[in-house]
Design a protein around this motif. Structure first.
Motif, PDB file in Angstrom:
ATOM      1  N   LEU A 186      60.460  33.487   7.827  1.00  0.00           N
ATOM      2  CA  LEU A 186      59.730  32.638   8.769  1.00  0.00           C
ATOM      3  C   LEU A 186      60.705  31.971   9.744  1.00  0.00           C
ATOM      4  N   GLN A 187      61.870  31.557   9.232  1.00  0.00           N
ATOM      5  CA  GLN A 187      62.883  30.938  10.100  1.00  0.00           C
ATOM      6  C   GLN A 187      63.328  31.934  11.183  1.00  0.00           C
ATOM      7  N   ARG A 188      63.589  33.161  10.788  1.00  0.00           N
ATOM      8  CA  ARG A 188      63.993  34.198  11.749  1.00  0.00           C
ATOM      9  C   ARG A 188      62.895  34.403  12.796  1.00  0.00           C
ATOM     10  N   TRP A 189      61.647  34.477  12.284  1.00  0.00           N
ATOM     11  CA  TRP A 189      60.506  34.705  13.165  1.00  0.00           C
ATOM     12  C   TRP A 189      60.347  33.525  14.154  1.00  0.00           C
ATOM     13  N   LEU A 190      60.569  32.281  13.653  1.00  0.00           N
ATOM     14  CA  LEU A 190      60.495  31.094  14.516  1.00  0.00           C
ATOM     15  C   LEU A 190      61.569  31.144  15.603  1.00  0.00           C
ATOM     16  N   ASP A 191      62.783  31.545  15.222  1.00  0.00           N
ATOM     17  CA  ASP A 191      63.875  31.655  16.213  1.00  0.00           C
ATOM     18  C   ASP A 191      63.460  32.588  17.350  1.00  0.00           C
ATOM     19  N   GLU A 192      62.837  33.706  16.986  1.00  0.00           N
ATOM     20  CA  GLU A 192      62.354  34.657  17.994  1.00  0.00           C
ATOM     21  C   GLU A 192      61.336  33.982  18.925  1.00  0.00           C
ATOM     22  N   LYS A 193      60.380  33.269  18.279  1.00  0.00           N
ATOM     23  CA  LYS A 193      59.279  32.647  19.017  1.00  0.00           C
ATOM     24  C   LYS A 193      59.759  31.535  19.933  1.00  0.00           C
ATOM     25  N   GLN A 194      60.757  30.772  19.459  1.00  0.00           N
ATOM     26  CA  GLN A 194      61.174  29.562  20.169  1.00  0.00           C
ATOM     27  C   GLN A 194      62.262  29.817  21.189  1.00  0.00           C
ATOM     28  N   LYS A 195      62.580  31.055  21.439  1.00  0.00           N
ATOM     29  CA  LYS A 195      63.742  31.414  22.275  1.00  0.00           C
ATOM     30  C   LYS A 195      64.028  30.384  23.368  1.00  0.00           C
ATOM     31  N   GLY A 196      65.167  29.744  23.311  1.00  0.00           N
ATOM     32  CA  GLY A 196      65.568  28.796  24.356  1.00  0.00           C
ATOM     33  C   GLY A 196      64.875  27.457  24.286  1.00  0.00           C
ATOM     34  N   ASN A 197      64.103  27.195  23.222  1.00  0.00           N
ATOM     35  CA  ASN A 197      63.402  25.920  23.129  1.00  0.00           C
ATOM     36  C   ASN A 197      63.337  25.514  21.662  1.00  0.00           C
ATOM     37  N   GLY A 198      64.456  24.942  21.195  1.00  0.00           N
ATOM     38  CA  GLY A 198      64.626  24.653  19.773  1.00  0.00           C
ATOM     39  C   GLY A 198      63.634  23.663  19.202  1.00  0.00           C
ATOM     40  N   GLY A 199      62.977  22.865  20.041  1.00  0.00           N
ATOM     41  CA  GLY A 199      62.097  21.828  19.523  1.00  0.00           C
ATOM     42  C   GLY A 199      60.618  22.122  19.676  1.00  0.00           C
ATOM     43  N   GLY A 200      60.281  23.284  20.255  1.00  0.00           N
ATOM     44  CA  GLY A 200      58.871  23.577  20.534  1.00  0.00           C
ATOM     45  C   GLY A 200      58.079  23.814  19.268  1.00  0.00           C
ATOM     46  N   SER A 201      56.765  23.564  19.329  1.00  0.00           N
ATOM     47  CA  SER A 201      55.917  23.793  18.165  1.00  0.00           C
ATOM     48  C   SER A 201      55.435  25.235  18.183  1.00  0.00           C
ATOM     49  N   VAL A 202      55.277  25.794  16.976  1.00  0.00           N
ATOM     50  CA  VAL A 202      54.833  27.183  16.847  1.00  0.00           C
ATOM     51  C   VAL A 202      53.679  27.205  15.864  1.00  0.00           C
ATOM     52  N   SER A 203      52.671  28.050  16.168  1.00  0.00           N
ATOM     53  CA  SER A 203      51.502  28.121  15.293  1.00  0.00           C
ATOM     54  C   SER A 203      51.419  29.503  14.664  1.00  0.00           C
ATOM     55  N   CYS A 204      50.659  29.570  13.549  1.00  0.00           N
ATOM     56  CA  CYS A 204      50.422  30.850  12.886  1.00  0.00           C
ATOM     57  C   CYS A 204      49.603  31.740  13.810  1.00  0.00           C
ATOM     58  N   PRO A 205      50.042  32.983  14.041  1.00  0.00           N
ATOM     59  CA  PRO A 205      49.296  33.859  14.949  1.00  0.00           C
ATOM     60  C   PRO A 205      47.917  34.240  14.396  1.00  0.00           C
ATOM     61  N   GLN A 206      47.712  34.094  13.069  1.00  0.00           N
ATOM     62  CA  GLN A 206      46.432  34.467  12.458  1.00  0.00           C
ATOM     63  C   GLN A 206      45.429  33.327  12.486  1.00  0.00           C
ATOM     64  N   CYS A 207      45.807  32.182  11.893  1.00  0.00           N
ATOM     65  CA  CYS A 207      44.815  31.099  11.735  1.00  0.00           C
ATOM     66  C   CYS A 207      45.060  29.970  12.728  1.00  0.00           C
ATOM     67  N   GLY A 208      46.146  29.981  13.485  1.00  0.00           N
ATOM     68  CA  GLY A 208      46.364  28.976  14.523  1.00  0.00           C
ATOM     69  C   GLY A 208      46.899  27.652  14.009  1.00  0.00           C
ATOM     70  N   THR A 209      47.162  27.553  12.685  1.00  0.00           N
ATOM     71  CA  THR A 209      47.706  26.306  12.145  1.00  0.00           C
ATOM     72  C   THR A 209      49.125  26.101  12.657  1.00  0.00           C
ATOM     73  N   GLU A 210      49.411  24.874  13.113  1.00  0.00           N
ATOM     74  CA  GLU A 210      50.767  24.600  13.584  1.00  0.00           C
ATOM     75  C   GLU A 210      51.672  24.429  12.373  1.00  0.00           C
ATOM     76  N   TYR A 211      52.798  25.118  12.403  1.00  0.00           N
ATOM     77  CA  TYR A 211      53.739  25.005  11.284  1.00  0.00           C
ATOM     78  C   TYR A 211      54.349  23.617  11.266  1.00  0.00           C
TER      79      TYR A 211
END
Lengths: 286, 286
Positions: free
Chosen positions: B45-70
């Protein structure tokens, strides 16, 4: 074989009037079209051309049906008008370059002024004026604008980032050599995962231009015993760069550690998730 | 009723590994998802978050399935790091405005310099320096940059266009009052049909800035008997504006007439179009 001496009655494809309805109007057949789109009133075609050519009086226009370009003739223009037209065109062609020259000149002149102000700030107001008055004017016009350019280029050297990267690459070796310098990281954050590391143009520019003032200020605060203004400012600049560099390396390393040690929590579930799951299964089976 | 004490075997939805394949890895269930997308390795999940957050270390990311914010927790940052972060953010926020200030300052300073050069050009080098040295510095810093501004604003007044329009509007009346001043036009061209009438920014700017030099030159050429530099330049400027205005009005009026008298030609047909048409009809009937 039917001999057709009279063409069929003309009608204008713009206003739909026939020859009988307007016996004065001038007719024109400007393109390859035959049949009902062959003829048009000269006046109607002129109006239609004005519409088509909006803002471009000399552009060519073609028939929308057969694609033939209309042959438009203009009265001969006099020599004076031709000359004025050439001057007008030349001015229109030259003016963008001239405007670009104005912009470059503006930037250049401001760079010269900034360079002169900086010289006076670094070596002292009076001595600076003295130095510049004695210098070759050509040397000043070439040398002064390079001062802000060099400041910006210097600001673009991001040696702190390089130090941080070096640290991170060799931190595992450091841990082996000096035990206790840090615990092993749970993970290595993605490259851009720790703080916005993009180069901001505005920040680089402003930082570079404000640097001599900061160097002068720090020099006066920390090295007020040094009498030479030049030495004091140089020492102040070096001190500022070092202090800022250490703080930046520390900050970036801390950001790296914070990102490396981040942890994702479980979604808060109800008291007994396994029993809930069993209950759900039950209701599904009933 | 089946009591489910043990949840079904977990498997990670990123690497597809099950609990049995890696008994050490930390598991996390970060969102509302059930079933096969409930569990994921913390590291995956950490690796996947790094991919998602590219260039924005503090941004919020949600589950692509249920939309819950991690829910991501970071280690507490020290006071120094917090302070440095605030300084960094403040600088990032301020720097665009500071850069805009640099640009405005550059333009302003060039306008001041241009104003000073123009004053020296108009009233003479020595007298200009004298006048500016005796003037209030604040007045100079306010007054000198208004010189190029006024020149550009003055250049934007297109009085020649107004004259041409006036002429065209009243030309029919003129024809009645003064017979022979012009023959009636075959048509009135479209508004933009006679010459590009658009206002070019670069041409306005360059024309305005070069005007004092031209006024000075014309003054020296035409009024070399006038001894006062100021009077000579003012006379030169007026003469240039008038000559240019007359030429421009003449040029625009001629362009108007050329457009008004344009004529569209017939498409050149073969010798005897009516016979051709008959032949065509024949071949069609055969």
């Amino acid at each position: 074989m039917a001999s057709v001496d009279e063409p069929p009655e003309r009608h204008c494809w713009v206003c739909f009037a026939t020859e009988r309805e307007d016996r004065v109007a001038e007719w024109v057949s400007p393109c390859r079209c035959k049949g009902c789109t062959k003829w048009i009133h000269q006046a109607c075609l002129q109006r239609w051309l004005d519409e088509k050519q909006k803002g471009n009086g000399g552009g060519s226009v073609s028939c929308p049906q057969c694609g033939t370009e209309y042959r438009i003739v203009f009265p001969k223009m006099g020599l004076v008008v031709y000359f004025l037209q050439q001057v007008d065109r030349a001015l229109s062609r030259v003016s963008p370059f001239a405007a670009a020259g104005v912009v470059v000149g503006t930037v250049y002149w401001s760079a010269v002024t900034y360079g002169a102000v900086t010289v006076m700030q670094v070596v002292g107001h009076k001595k600076g004026l003295d130095v510049m008055e004695r210098a070759d004017p050509l040397f000043l016009l070439m040398g002064l604008p390079t001062i802000p350019v060099l400041l910006v280029l210097g600001k673009m050297v991001r040696w702190e980032d390089y130090l941080v990267r070096l640290w991170q690459r060799h931190s595992s070796k450091l841990q082996m050599l000096v035990p206790g310098i840090g615990r092993p990281l749970p993970r290595v954050p993605g490259d851009a995962g720790y703080g916005g590391d993009h180069i901001s143009v505005s920040r680089t520019l402003c930082g570079a231009l404000v640097f001599p003032s900061i160097a002068s200020l720090v020099g006066r605060l920390l090295f007020h015993r040094v009498s030479s203004s030049l030495q004091r400012t140089v020492l102040g600049g070096i001190a500022f760069v070092l202090i800022k560099g250490v703080l930046k390396v520390y900050f970036k390393q801390q950001q790296y550690l914070i990102q490396a040690n981040r942890h994702i929590l479980n979604y808060p579930e109800r008291e007994n998730p396994s029993e809930d799951a069993a209950d759900d299964d039950d209701s599904g089976n009933d």
